[in-house]
Scaffold this motif. Structure first.
Motif, PDB file in Angstrom:
ATOM      1  N   THR A 186       0.834  -1.199   0.000  1.00 17.26           N
ATOM      2  CA  THR A 186       0.000   0.000   0.000  1.00 17.26           C
ATOM      3  C   THR A 186       0.866   1.244   0.000  1.00 17.26           C
ATOM      4  O   THR A 186       1.812   1.346   0.779  1.00 17.26           O
ATOM      5  CB  THR A 186      -0.926   0.013   1.228  1.00 17.26           C
ATOM      6  OG1 THR A 186      -1.786  -1.131   1.178  1.00 17.26           O
ATOM      7  CG2 THR A 186      -1.773   1.274   1.264  1.00 17.26           C
TER       8      THR A 186
ATOM      9  N   LEU B 240       0.294   5.376   0.172  1.00 13.80           N
ATOM     10  CA  LEU B 240      -0.671   6.454   0.387  1.00 13.80           C
ATOM     11  C   LEU B 240       0.055   7.770   0.637  1.00 13.80           C
ATOM     12  O   LEU B 240       1.094   7.795   1.305  1.00 13.80           O
ATOM     13  CB  LEU B 240      -1.566   6.158   1.599  1.00 13.80           C
ATOM     14  CG  LEU B 240      -2.503   4.949   1.525  1.00 13.80           C
ATOM     15  CD1 LEU B 240      -3.214   4.774   2.855  1.00 13.80           C
ATOM     16  CD2 LEU B 240      -3.509   5.114   0.402  1.00 13.80           C
TER      17      LEU B 240
ATOM     18  N   MET C 162      -1.082  11.313   2.312  1.00  8.69           N
ATOM     19  CA  MET C 162      -2.184  11.887   3.074  1.00  8.69           C
ATOM     20  C   MET C 162      -1.940  13.361   3.352  1.00  8.69           C
ATOM     21  O   MET C 162      -0.813  13.770   3.629  1.00  8.69           O
ATOM     22  CB  MET C 162      -2.363  11.126   4.389  1.00  8.69           C
ATOM     23  CG  MET C 162      -2.814   9.686   4.196  1.00  8.69           C
ATOM     24  SD  MET C 162      -2.653   8.708   5.693  1.00  8.69           S
ATOM     25  CE  MET C 162      -0.876   8.528   5.761  1.00  8.69           C
TER      26      MET C 162
ATOM     27  N   PRO D 109      -5.695  -1.458   0.903  1.00  7.20           N
ATOM     28  CA  PRO D 109      -5.612  -0.009   1.133  1.00  7.20           C
ATOM     29  C   PRO D 109      -6.838   0.578   1.811  1.00  7.20           C
ATOM     30  O   PRO D 109      -6.727   1.544   2.564  1.00  7.20           O
ATOM     31  CB  PRO D 109      -5.427   0.563  -0.275  1.00  7.20           C
ATOM     32  CG  PRO D 109      -5.935  -0.484  -1.204  1.00  7.20           C
ATOM     33  CD  PRO D 109      -5.646  -1.786  -0.534  1.00  7.20           C
ATOM     34  N   GLU D 110      -8.023   0.007   1.585  1.00  2.00           N
ATOM     35  CA  GLU D 110      -9.230   0.539   2.209  1.00  2.00           C
ATOM     36  C   GLU D 110      -9.192   0.359   3.720  1.00  2.00           C
ATOM     37  O   GLU D 110      -9.620   1.233   4.475  1.00  2.00           O
ATOM     38  CB  GLU D 110     -10.476  -0.143   1.626  1.00  2.00           C
ATOM     39  CG  GLU D 110     -10.720   0.188   0.167  1.00  2.00           C
ATOM     40  CD  GLU D 110     -10.844   1.687  -0.059  1.00  2.00           C
ATOM     41  OE1 GLU D 110     -11.459   2.378   0.788  1.00  2.00           O
ATOM     42  OE2 GLU D 110     -10.325   2.179  -1.084  1.00  2.00           O
TER      43      GLU D 110
ATOM     44  N   VAL E 151      -6.461   0.217   5.474  1.00  2.00           N
ATOM     45  CA  VAL E 151      -5.465   1.168   5.953  1.00  2.00           C
ATOM     46  C   VAL E 151      -6.080   2.557   6.074  1.00  2.00           C
ATOM     47  O   VAL E 151      -5.874   3.263   7.066  1.00  2.00           O
ATOM     48  CB  VAL E 151      -4.251   1.195   5.009  1.00  2.00           C
ATOM     49  CG1 VAL E 151      -3.250   2.256   5.463  1.00  2.00           C
ATOM     50  CG2 VAL E 151      -3.575  -0.170   4.958  1.00  2.00           C
ATOM     51  N   LYS E 152      -6.865   2.957   5.074  1.00  2.00           N
ATOM     52  CA  LYS E 152      -7.504   4.278   5.109  1.00  2.00           C
ATOM     53  C   LYS E 152      -8.442   4.398   6.302  1.00  2.00           C
ATOM     54  O   LYS E 152      -8.472   5.430   6.986  1.00  2.00           O
ATOM     55  CB  LYS E 152      -8.276   4.515   3.812  1.00  2.00           C
ATOM     56  CG  LYS E 152      -7.404   4.727   2.586  1.00  2.00           C
ATOM     57  CD  LYS E 152      -8.269   4.934   1.357  1.00  2.00           C
ATOM     58  CE  LYS E 152      -7.425   5.070   0.100  1.00  2.00           C
ATOM     59  NZ  LYS E 152      -8.266   5.248  -1.109  1.00  2.00           N
ATOM     60  N   ARG E 153      -9.228   3.343   6.548  1.00  2.00           N
ATOM     61  CA  ARG E 153     -10.161   3.397   7.683  1.00  2.00           C
ATOM     62  C   ARG E 153      -9.415   3.526   8.998  1.00  2.00           C
ATOM     63  O   ARG E 153      -9.865   4.239   9.904  1.00  2.00           O
ATOM     64  CB  ARG E 153     -11.045   2.142   7.696  1.00  2.00           C
ATOM     65  CG  ARG E 153     -12.081   2.096   6.576  1.00  2.00           C
ATOM     66  CD  ARG E 153     -13.112   1.014   6.857  1.00  2.00           C
ATOM     67  NE  ARG E 153     -12.506  -0.304   6.960  1.00  2.00           N
ATOM     68  CZ  ARG E 153     -12.341  -1.133   5.939  1.00  2.00           C
ATOM     69  NH1 ARG E 153     -12.717  -0.765   4.723  1.00  2.00           N
ATOM     70  NH2 ARG E 153     -11.790  -2.314   6.115  1.00  2.00           N
TER      71      ARG E 153
ATOM     72  N   ASN F 276      -7.567   7.134   9.183  1.00  2.00           N
ATOM     73  CA  ASN F 276      -8.449   8.294   9.097  1.00  2.00           C
ATOM     74  C   ASN F 276      -9.436   8.391  10.250  1.00  2.00           C
ATOM     75  O   ASN F 276     -10.190   9.362  10.332  1.00  2.00           O
ATOM     76  CB  ASN F 276      -9.247   8.269   7.787  1.00  2.00           C
ATOM     77  CG  ASN F 276      -8.386   8.620   6.590  1.00  2.00           C
ATOM     78  OD1 ASN F 276      -7.398   9.321   6.733  1.00  2.00           O
ATOM     79  ND2 ASN F 276      -8.769   8.149   5.414  1.00  2.00           N
TER      80      ASN F 276
END
Length: 310
Positions: A78, A80, A82, A217-218, A220-222, A225
């Motif tokens: 992943t 990202l 940010m 990745p989803e 990880v985003k959750r 964030n």
């Protein structure tokens, strides 16, 4: 002479290659180490076990995997970038200061017309009594501190603006806190060598996150964030628990609570695992301390009570 030099070079190359192979293939730890056994490797291993490290393909792959850490380009994972919302940090900081100014002046019995925040980094205080101007100015300035500049806009209007240095310090602090929070949350994935660093120009406030081997990745985003806000709020009046929100607010108002600056929160169970019968307690809406106000925090052991304090 040339043959001697050639033999020396071959010898050095062979030794270097052998040492490199040993470092790559020889295991650092062993699953058969028993608790309490001295040394890194535990019990003395048999020759057959040591030979297996170099003849068994599964053992060779396991040892290489433990010694060689593949990056994102070879292992996948992943990636990202940010953006830390520093503008939102300044807006929240401004709103908190506006509420604090209003509460401070009301406690000092200084008549107010309004306390507004027309823009991030700006607080305007409007009085109804010009004779209390200097009192209000002193109270608010002591509350705001050196980060704010004062300017007079009229006989009853005080204008406060966040200084450029103060704004940059708040943004940089929020960025550092975001980096620390993300690093702590990423540890939950168990990634051997994650990359967490600043990305782009210094004042872009972007964070680069690379997780080799993590292909979700989803998720990880959750994780990164999710909101994380620390707020310490003062209890209004006596810390009495009421059965309903309405009863709690009424009791706090009769005890001198400022209308509009109170909220009733549910009472949680205690830290020792006990439970409460439920209820509500009233605290001030405006926090006394927020996470952005903390420069540092650490767990310490208090010498007398031996409780761990934040």
């Amino acid at each position: 002479m040339r043959k001697s030099n050639l033999r020396s070079r071959v010898f050095v190359i062979a030794i270097t290659t052998l040492i490199s192979l040993l470092l790559i293939l020889y295991p650092r730890t062993h699953e058969d180490k028993k608790p309490g056994e001295p040394g890194l490797l535990g019990r003395k291993r048999t020759g057959e076990e040591m030979l297996k490290d170099f003849t068994s393909w599964s053992a060779i792959k396991a040892n290489m995997a433990s010694h060689i850490k593949l990056g994102l380009d070879l292992k996948g994972g992943t990636h990202l970038v940010m953006q830390v919302e520093t503008d939102e940090v300044i807006k929240k900081f401004t709103d908190n200061n506006a509420r604090q100014a209003e509460e401070t002046l009301k406690k000092a019995n200084i008549p107010l017309k309004a306390v507004t925040s027309p823009a991030s980094g700006q607080v305007i205080v409007e009085l109804t009594d010009a004779g209390r101007y200097e009192d209000a100015k002193t109270k608010v300035q002591n509350e705001f501190g050196p980060e704010w500049e004062f300017s007079k806009s009229g006989a009853t209007v005080l204008n406060y603006s966040l200084t450029a240095i103060g704004g940059e310090q708040r943004r940089a602090q929020a960025f550092r806190q975001a980096m620390e929070i993300i690093e702590n949350r990423v540890n939950a994935f168990g990634v051997a060598e994650p990359t967490i660093q600043s990305h782009g120009p210094e004042k872009a406030y972007q964070i680069l996150l690379q997780l080799p081997g993590v292909d979700d990745p989803e998720r990880v985003k959750r994780l990164v964030n999710a909101d994380s806000n620390l707020e310490l709020k003062a209890v209004v009046g006596q810390p009495n628990v009421s059965q309903t929100k309405e009863q709690a607010l009424q009791a706090a108002a009769s005890g001198g609570g400022v209308a509009g600056n109170m909220e009733a929160l549910p009472v949680a169970s205690d830290r020792n695992g006990g439970s409460t019968e439920g209820g509500f307690i009233v605290v001030e809406k405006n926090p006394v301390i927020t996470g952005i106000d903390l420069r540092d925090a650490a767990a310490i052991m208090y010498k007398i009570t031996k409780y761990t304090l934040p």
